[in-house]
Design a protein around this motif. Structure first.
Motif, short mmCIF file in Angstrom:
data_model
loop_
_atom_site.label_atom_id
_atom_site.label_comp_id
_atom_site.label_asym_id
_atom_site.label_seq_id
_atom_site.Cartn_x
_atom_site.Cartn_y
_atom_site.Cartn_z
N GLN A 70 -27.42 -64.10 91.42
CA GLN A 70 -27.06 -65.46 91.79
C GLN A 70 -25.75 -65.50 92.56
O GLN A 70 -24.77 -64.87 92.18
N ARG B 14 -22.71 -73.23 96.79
CA ARG B 14 -23.50 -74.46 96.62
C ARG B 14 -23.49 -75.22 97.93
O ARG B 14 -22.46 -75.75 98.33
N GLY C 248 -20.55 -80.36 86.45
CA GLY C 248 -21.04 -79.47 85.39
C GLY C 248 -21.06 -78.02 85.86
O GLY C 248 -20.65 -77.11 85.13
N TYR C 249 -21.51 -77.82 87.10
CA TYR C 249 -21.58 -76.46 87.64
C TYR C 249 -20.18 -75.86 87.77
O TYR C 249 -19.95 -74.70 87.43
N LEU D 129 -17.57 -76.59 86.02
CA LEU D 129 -17.08 -76.24 84.68
C LEU D 129 -17.71 -74.94 84.20
O LEU D 129 -17.04 -74.10 83.60
N LYS D 130 -19.00 -74.77 84.50
CA LYS D 130 -19.72 -73.59 84.03
C LYS D 130 -19.11 -72.32 84.63
O LYS D 130 -19.07 -71.27 83.99
N VAL D 131 -18.65 -72.42 85.88
CA VAL D 131 -18.08 -71.25 86.54
C VAL D 131 -16.60 -71.08 86.16
O VAL D 131 -16.15 -69.98 85.82
N GLY E 240 -14.86 -72.49 83.70
CA GLY E 240 -14.53 -72.48 82.27
C GLY E 240 -14.30 -71.09 81.69
O GLY E 240 -13.25 -70.83 81.11
N PRO E 241 -15.30 -70.18 81.86
CA PRO E 241 -15.13 -68.84 81.26
C PRO E 241 -13.87 -68.14 81.77
O PRO E 241 -13.30 -67.30 81.06
#
Lengths: 200, 272
Positions: free
Chosen positions: B2, B6, B60-61, B63-65, B67-68
């Motif tokens: 992936q 975007r 949301g996307y 945050l997903k990237v 965040g970690p």
């Protein structure tokens, strides 16, 4: 020899045939993709276990430069190998173009020792020196942004020694092991690494 | 595999990739040199806002990237206070003692500043990755920044190998499994495993590269000094607008922090 660049062309990339270029790019890309987990690992290592293992993991990411230089043996091979390995990582890692710059710089650092021997020596010692020099220069660049200068002196010293040893053994050693193993399959028969293999 | 890119068709995605590099680079260098925790924090907010508003990357996307990656901040907080140089923490109040280890307040503050700085650096580079097509980046490097096109297009040709490498790897793994080779084990076995996967992968990559090179030579790749392009990238007025605007906002942030007295000394100007 097949794939020789047309004679008489000057300027940038003189002496580079399309074949050399693509072989370097392919090795760089394959290793670059393989190194994506290492880039992530580096980020987490830096977070959890500190700069030591991070220094070792960056040594791993310099394998493509030294390996492409060892295989193709042309001026610029280390930089090109690193450039492609970095480019391949741009879309897949969060650090994007910054990692490309980091790869290009460490590729140039790997290139330096070969340049000093005027691209005549490609033995294990040269490869190891190349890895160590690149690791030390890389560490120097990290000193400011990562604040290593403020670590205890003994920790700093240990860090420098770890980086140098890691660069020599991991970068230089692994690049030679991989390239020699690859040469055994015969795909590098057009290059010096593969030809020496056939004489034996 | 992936990619992070975007394509929302928003402002940031339509820019020349190089103008993003140009815009972020001074900010990146500056953040790398600051010592206080507030400047990186301000740049973290600025970068997140830029990506979310100008790049219209889904929240949301993002945050997903992103965040970690906060893990980094936490990790630095754990590791740094224990190994900071003595003079830095001298005279600072002791927070707590853990066996032979003493944690000072200055040590924690120092770790916090470093962690935030690294997070800001990562976010600044992430904003590029989220909004840029990698192949366009290579095209722009060739067309605007004079990367030799043989290198650029060599790299682009090899980009096409990447998905093939994935399927190749699956095939090699299946072949090993059919022959009953076990996975896992000690370091020695790990090295053998690495060789078992890496060598055939590299061998196919090199073979494919030689065939591709022959095909490219057959189509007169690099034979003429003049080069034409299918996709032309340019610096448009919006690029100038973005670079200028981003620089101005950065400058204003720095001036505001300085006026508020929150800007610490830069690393290069420090005497210690």
């Amino acid at each position: 020899m097949i794939g020789q660049a047309p004679a008489g062309r000057r300027g940038k990339l003189a002496g580079w045939s399309t074949r050399d270029l693509l072989v370097v790019a392919a090795i760089g890309a394959a290793l670059g993709v393989a190194l994506i987990p290492v880039t992530y690992l580096g980020l987490t290592l830096m977070a959890t276990l500190g700069p030591f293992l991070y220094a070792l993991s960056t040594s791993l990411s310099r394998v493509p430069s030294v390996m492409t230089m060892y295989v193709v043996r042309r001026p610029g091979a280390a930089v090109l190998g690193a450039l492609v390995a970095g480019l391949v990582q741009v879309p897949f890692t969060p650090t994007g173009w910054v990692i490309l710059v980091a790869f290009a710089l460490s590729g140039a650092a790997c290139e330096l020792p070969f340049l000093l021997t005027r691209y005549r020596r490609f033995g294990l010692p040269t490869l190891m020196i190349s890895g160590a020099v690149a690791a030390l220069l890389g560490l120097a660049l990290q000193y400011v942004p990562f604040g290593y200068g403020n670590l205890a002196l003994l920790v700093q010293l240990a860090l420098i020694l770890t980086a140098a040893a890691g660069g020599a053994l991991i970068t230089g050693g692994l690049a030679k092991l991989l390239a020699d193993a690859l040469a055994k399959t015969g795909v590098l028969s057009g290059y010096a690494v593969g030809q020496k293999r056939q004489e034996v | 595999m992936q990619t992070f890119y975007r394509d929302t068709g928003a402002f940031l995605q339509r820019l020349n990739p190089l103008s993003k590099v140009l815009a972020f680079f001074p900010a990146l260098v500056f953040v790398a040199l600051v010592t206080d925790p507030w400047t990186p924090l301000a740049f973290i907010v600025l970068t997140a806002a830029t990506v979310l508003v100008l790049g219209r990357v889904p929240f949301g996307y993002f945050l997903k990237v992103a965040g970690p990656l906060l893990l980094l901040v936490v990790g630095f907080l754990i590791f740094y206070p224990f190994v900071v140089r003595g003079e830095l923490v001298a005279g600072s109040p002791v927070l707590f003692t853990l066996g032979p280890l003493t944690v000072y307040e200055a040590g924690i503050l120092y770790a916090l500043a470093t962690a935030l700085r690294i997070y800001a650096l990562i976010l600044l580079s992430l904003s590029f990755t989220l909004t840029t097509d990698a192949t366009d980046f290579v095209r722009a490097l060739v067309q605007q920044w004079r990367l030799p096109y043989k290198v650029g297009y060599g790299a682009l040709a090899v980009f096409r190998f990447v998905p093939m490498l994935g399927s190749e790897l699956a095939a090699i793994r299946a072949a090993h499994r059919v022959r009953g080779l076990s996975e896992g084990g000690g370091p020695r076995a790990r090295y053998e495993q690495l060789k078992r996967y890496a060598v055939p992968l590299l061998a196919t990559a090199v073979r494919r590269a030689e065939r591709t090179a022959l095909a490219m030579d057959g189509r007169a790749f690099g034979a003429y000094p003049e080069r034409t392009y299918y996709r032309r990238l340019r610096f448009a007025p919006r690029d100038v607008l973005f670079v200028g605007g981003f620089w101005t906002v950065c400058l204003l942030i720095v001036l505001a922090l300085n006026a508020a007295g929150l800007l610490g000394p830069l690393v290069l100007l420090q005497t210690t």
